[in-house]
Scaffold this active site. Structure first.
Site, PDB file in Angstrom:
ATOM      1  N   CYS A  60      76.851  24.904  -2.645  1.00 14.19           N
ATOM      2  CA  CYS A  60      77.150  24.688  -4.122  1.00 14.19           C
ATOM      3  C   CYS A  60      76.777  23.188  -4.705  1.00 14.19           C
ATOM      4  O   CYS A  60      76.637  22.367  -3.702  1.00 14.19           O
ATOM      5  CB  CYS A  60      78.711  25.068  -4.466  1.00 14.19           C
ATOM      6  SG  CYS A  60      79.773  24.126  -4.065  1.00 14.19           S
ATOM      7  N   CYS A  63      78.940  20.230  -3.041  1.00 12.83           N
ATOM      8  CA  CYS A  63      78.367  20.050  -1.889  1.00 12.83           C
ATOM      9  C   CYS A  63      77.211  18.875  -1.972  1.00 12.83           C
ATOM     10  O   CYS A  63      77.397  17.782  -1.180  1.00 12.83           O
ATOM     11  CB  CYS A  63      77.843  21.238  -0.840  1.00 12.83           C
ATOM     12  SG  CYS A  63      78.812  22.463  -0.818  1.00 12.83           S
ATOM     13  N   CYS A 139      40.136  33.492  29.986  1.00 10.68           N
ATOM     14  CA  CYS A 139      41.132  34.781  30.603  1.00 10.68           C
ATOM     15  C   CYS A 139      42.485  34.118  30.484  1.00 10.68           C
ATOM     16  O   CYS A 139      42.782  32.922  30.402  1.00 10.68           O
ATOM     17  CB  CYS A 139      40.498  35.546  31.729  1.00 10.68           C
ATOM     18  SG  CYS A 139      40.969  34.446  33.025  1.00 10.68           S
ATOM     19  N   CYS A 142      43.403  31.562  33.065  1.00  9.29           N
ATOM     20  CA  CYS A 142      42.986  29.914  32.777  1.00  9.29           C
ATOM     21  C   CYS A 142      44.454  29.249  31.893  1.00  9.29           C
ATOM     22  O   CYS A 142      44.998  28.176  32.373  1.00  9.29           O
ATOM     23  CB  CYS A 142      41.742  29.950  31.571  1.00  9.29           C
ATOM     24  SG  CYS A 142      40.281  30.535  32.456  1.00  9.29           S
ATOM     25  N   ASP A 572      42.748   6.850 -24.181  1.00  2.00           N
ATOM     26  CA  ASP A 572      41.701   5.937 -23.973  1.00  2.00           C
ATOM     27  C   ASP A 572      40.248   6.880 -24.268  1.00  2.00           C
ATOM     28  O   ASP A 572      40.401   7.885 -24.196  1.00  2.00           O
ATOM     29  CB  ASP A 572      41.689   5.997 -22.524  1.00  2.00           C
ATOM     30  CG  ASP A 572      40.539   4.808 -22.158  1.00  2.00           C
ATOM     31  OD1 ASP A 572      40.329   3.670 -23.046  1.00  2.00           O
ATOM     32  OD2 ASP A 572      39.624   4.628 -21.027  1.00  2.00           O
ATOM     33  N   ASP A 792      41.835   7.713 -17.450  1.00  2.00           N
ATOM     34  CA  ASP A 792      41.193   8.285 -16.464  1.00  2.00           C
ATOM     35  C   ASP A 792      41.755   7.505 -15.143  1.00  2.00           C
ATOM     36  O   ASP A 792      41.429   7.756 -13.846  1.00  2.00           O
ATOM     37  CB  ASP A 792      39.592   7.898 -16.310  1.00  2.00           C
ATOM     38  CG  ASP A 792      39.343   6.377 -16.869  1.00  2.00           C
ATOM     39  OD1 ASP A 792      40.162   5.438 -16.720  1.00  2.00           O
ATOM     40  OD2 ASP A 792      38.017   6.126 -17.145  1.00  2.00           O
ATOM     41  N   ASP A 796      42.750   1.668 -16.824  1.00  2.00           N
ATOM     42  CA  ASP A 796      43.669   1.658 -17.597  1.00  2.00           C
ATOM     43  C   ASP A 796      45.138   1.892 -16.810  1.00  2.00           C
ATOM     44  O   ASP A 796      46.047   2.475 -17.428  1.00  2.00           O
ATOM     45  CB  ASP A 796      43.590   2.735 -18.869  1.00  2.00           C
ATOM     46  CG  ASP A 796      43.072   4.008 -18.294  1.00  2.00           C
ATOM     47  OD1 ASP A 796      43.296   4.476 -17.138  1.00  2.00           O
ATOM     48  OD2 ASP A 796      42.382   4.913 -19.086  1.00  2.00           O
TER      49      ASP A 796
END
Length: 916
Positions: A60, A63, A139, A142, A572, A792, A796
């Protein structure tokens, strides 16, 4: 040539200005890092370390609040934020003053577990496992051979080789230090090579930073499965117990050997034996609840443990007295076993529904992760080989077939196709891709095949960075949560005191002990700090996830809350209100000031096509944005440039040179501003008719360029950055939302006013240099506005940082997701409306949750305490109280989940949350 808009920034981002009436908040959660930056409050000093750790055992808000308070008091801890919804702890500390193990030990002392990263992965954060892409296996023999050989290496704890995925996973032996782990990681590929295979390390950073999230989802799924099994067992005993204890009251007959009037002891013992298994299955309530009570830090489990424990203890004492023959008829009707069992079962059911609902709050991240494919086709020796995406390295050449998702970010090298980039840009039409064009991981190749070169892989791809930002935002806090955090610290002790006070008051007023006990138990179990703890983080999790689906990356809970409080929004101009790509819009011939017979070997003044070709020939040698617009305008007209001799560019003024046509004619051409024309001695540049036409172009929002041929004015070129088509409507809707709209630009005032007039903006700040944009934002803040800045993120950045909320416009697959507090992935201005509307909807949802959480407790506790009964009304059964408590947190999470269906609308609020 001159530029109307300065395009460079030299200052660094400033610190955020405090928003009026906002409280403190923690920064966004992040993966293990040091010296992070970005987002409000998200950075830590270079000498600090920062880590996000899963925390187990929280039940809760109490805690979470206790961990924050106690760990935050440790010397060396700079910042800590504990999120109940994500079950994580974001902590920044000074490693010179405090070790991470000390923090984990403090958390353990509080009764919880902070899951530390494996020491073997300390040099390369991950889950401690060493993963390899293995090639050459054919296989099962391996894979078995590799497992056996690697498993015998010193320092290897366990190894698993998968033939199906062609991967090997090695678990280092316990106690292995970072240096030994790194040496082992390097030795394993060499050992595999000795066996005739090849292995390539899959670094943890290449898993897109999602290991923690995936591990948490797996753990949540396992917990849900365990809880389902436990619930089934609890109700298997609780339902018969209810029938036994309450059935005879409802007219259900009981056999004589169980009837309370004929066999009271059997009746009591049967209830006891049915109750004990339920208490055993719900033993975590007692283990955690009484443990925290012993630490003098009671939580919700403590309330349940004490309340049900009191009911069980009283019933057990009555059972003993029944066995001893003391007041048997009275004691047999005074048993509350069913209250204890039903409470445990109902609270467990509520916790199950709560956890299941919480797992659904991160569905947006799951959807984003599913965009990335698991495998890629890597070109090796002229052939395409399917390999795990995690093994792809920068520089690899990948084959992308029609219909396949692109695995990583890169550049097309061979072939061409059309790619669906809707997941990033929102553009529904596929974008044509040719050699040299960038492509992004997660987008879909629609038609032809092509070969690309991988550039950004793993955690560096745009998609991975987006996922990481959403995760960070979902783990962050909003200032609106501060009240709930403060209340939750003292909530449980206050409830326990009220329960005792109510029980004693009723008993002291003459009520029977059993009535006082029911009041005590009802007050204990109806209180719910969980609802308060979940009210804010669940809404933030769902809101930020929904934002990502709509192309709006909100990087913290603070930014999410602040965006809805904006009173002023600064745009801007270049690249934000406009498309950001100047175009040649006008060619005005000046026949009245130009003398025929110009040009060596030319008998008459050049026509428009010739003038555009002359201008483009000269501007093709310049790198200025306006020059590129003129050159692009000629290309659109199908005009190729001519050779140029004696080219000269004068910074801030213009360019000049001698253009040689196909027939050998030479024109001396100069293009620039009026000062350049004067310095070149151009005749007619200041003629009244020329000035009038220049003014007319400026009134229309064009940037006029003077063009002279052989010393006399020949034409005026109008260059403009077109307004985005949605700009006027966006501005109108922002004003309807009560937001003041301001435009900033480096353009001259006349051009700026023309653009603002088209957009419907009244407040214009023109001729502003990049380093002055921050001052403009500060001036609005000084007026008392909560200011957002939309730009952008290129020239700025200081203004974006200064604003209360910086909103960065994305540019498709090249989006700079680190810029701003909010990033609009799709580049359109509609995203601004979506961000503000989503913020308002989320804050509204949080307030609804907080109102319910506080209102439920404020109203429920007095009813449980018997206030209504004091005036002749009913009392609240402890079972009903427990059921209400169990449903309260579920209702809060359920309300937050409604944000999954948020859709922007055209109303004054700009958005709404609909229930599907």
């Amino acid at each position: 040539m001159t530029t109307p808009d300065a395009s460079s920034a030299s200052s660094s981002p400033a610190a955020k200005a405090p928003a009026p009436a906002s409280g403190p908040s923690s920064g966004p959660a992040s993966g293990p890092a040091s010296g992070l930056a970005g987002g409000p409050g998200g950075g830590v000093a270079p000498d600090l370390s920062r880590l996000v750790l899963p925390v187990r055992g929280m039940t809760c808000a109490v805690c979470a609040g206790r961990i924050e308070r106690m760990v935050g008091q440790m010397d060396g801890v700079s910042r800590i934020s504990v999120n109940l919804a994500t079950e994580t702890m974001d902590v920044a500390w000074n490693p010179a003053a405090l070790h991470l193990d000390d923090i984990a030990e403090r958390v353990k002392d509080l009764g919880f577990e902070a899951v530390l990263p494996d020491p073997a992965s300390a040099a390369d954060p991950g889950d401690g496992l060493l993963r390899y892409a293995v090639r050459g296996m054919h296989c099962a023999a391996c894979s078995a051979r590799i497992e056996r050989a690697v498993g015998q290496m010193e320092g290897v704890g366990a190894v698993t080789v998968s033939l199906a995925t062609e991967t090997a996973q090695v678990t280092p032996a316990p106690g292995l230090g970072p240096d030994e782990a790194q040496a082992l990681a390097a030795a394993i590929p060499a050992r595999i090579a000795e066996l005739g295979f090849s292995a390539e390390r899959i670094l943890p950073r290449q898993d897109s930073g999602t290991a923690l999230w995936e591990a948490q989802r797996e753990e949540a799924a396992a917990r849900l499965a365990r809880m389902r099994g436990k619930l089934a067992r609890e109700f298997a005993f609780t339902i018969p117990l209810l029938v036994l204890s309450m059935g005879h009251m409802a007219g259900l007959p009981l056999p004589a050997w169980l009837d309370p009037h004929h066999a009271p002891l059997a009746f009591a013992l049967a209830q006891l034996f049915l109750t004990l298994p339920v208490l055993w299955f719900g033993r975590d309530f007692y283990r955690i609840g009484f443990g925290n009570l012993a630490r003098r830090a009671p939580n919700m489990d403590s309330l349940v443990a004490v309340g049900t424990g009191a009911a069980f203890a009283y019933s057990l004492w009555n059972t003993v007295e029944i066995g001893l023959g003391v007041e048997v008829a009275r004691r047999v009707m005074d048993l509350y076993y069913e209250s204890a069992a039903v409470l445990i079962a109902l609270v467990s059911l509520g916790k199950y529904f709560e956890l299941r609902s919480r797992t659904r709050t991160s569905e947006a991240i799951k959807a984003l992760m599913e965009l990335a494919p698991d495998t890629a086709l890597r070109m090796e020796d002229g052939e395409a080989r399917e390999v795990p995406v995690a093994s792809v390295r920068a520089g690899d050449r990948l084959l992308v077939r029609p219909g396949a998702r692109i695995a990583v970010d890169g550049v097309v090298e061979e072939g061409s196709s059309s790619v669906d980039e809707a997941m990033l840009t929102g553009e529904s039409l596929p974008v044509t891709k040719n050699p040299g064009d960038p492509v992004a991981g997660g987008t879909i190749n629609r038609h032809g095949s092509f070969v690309m070169r991988a550039e950004r892989v793993g955690a560096d791809t745009v998609l991975a960075r987006i996922i990481r930002l959403v995760q960070d935002a979902q783990g962050s806090k909003a200032p609106i949560a501060n009240l709930a955090d403060r209340v939750s610290l003292w909530f449980v002790p206050a409830v326990m005191a009220l329960a005792v006070l109510a029980g004693v008051a009723w008993y002291g007023s003459g009520a029977e002990f059993t009535f006082a006990l029911r009041i005590f138990v009802a007050v204990m179990v109806i209180a719910c700090p969980c609802a308060m703890g979940l009210a804010t983080p669940t809404s933030i999790m769902v809101g930020t996830g929904r934002g990502a689906q709509l192309g709006v990356l909100i990087k913290s809970g603070e930014a999410l809350e602040q965006a809805g409080r904006l009173t002023a929004l600064v745009f801007d101009k270049t690249g934000t209100l406009t498309v950001g790509s100047p175009r040649l819009t006008d060619v005005v011939l000046l026949a009245d000031v130009m003398t025929p017979g110009v040009g060596e070997g030319v008998a008459s003044a050049p026509d428009e096509a010739t003038l555009v070709r002359l201008a483009a020939s000269l501007e093709a040698l310049s790198e200025h944005p306006l020059a590129e617009a003129v050159a692009a305008g000629a290309t659109e007209r199908g005009l190729a440039p001519w050779p140029v001799e004696d080219f000269l560019a004068v910074p801030g003024k213009g360019v000049r040179g001698r253009v040689v046509t196909d027939d050998g004619a030479r024109f001396f051409v100069a293009i620039g501003n009026t000062a350049f024309m004067a310095s070149e001695g151009v005749a007619g540049h200041d003629a009244p008719s020329v000035t009038a036409r220049v003014n007319a172009l400026a009134e229309q929002g064009r940037t006029p360029l003077y063009m002279a041929v052989d010393g006399r004015m020949a034409a005026l070129l109008g260059v403009a950055d077109p307004l985005k088509p949605e700009a006027p409507e966006v501005v109108r809707r922002l004003r309807a939302m009560g937001v003041r709209v301001v435009m900033l630009t480096g353009d001259n005032r006349r051009t700026a006013l023309a653009v603002a007039r088209q957009a419907g903006i009244d407040d214009v700040r023109a001729e502003v240099l990049p380093d002055q944009k921050e001052q403009a934002v500060s001036a609005l803040q000084a007026e008392g506005h909560v200011v957002g800045m939309v730009g952008d993120g290129i020239n700025d950045a200081p203004a974006l940082a200064r604003a209360h909320v910086g909103i960065a416009m994305g540019t498709g697959i090249d989006v700079a997701v680190e810029a701003g507090d909010i990033v609009l992935l799709r580049g359109g201005l509609d995203g601004v409306l979506t961000a503000l509307a989503l913020s308002r909807a989320t804050v509204r949802n949080i307030r609804q949750n907080l109102f319910w959480a506080f209102g439920y407790n404020v109203l429920g506790i007095p009813v449980a305490a018997g206030v209504l009964h004091a005036f002749g009304g009913p009392t609240l059964s402890p079972m009903l109280a427990g059921g209400a408590m169990a449903l309260s947190s579920v209702s809060v999470v359920g309300n937050a989940l409604r944000l999954r269906f948020f859709t922007p609308s055209g109303g004054p609020e700009g958005g709404q949350a609909r229930q599907a």
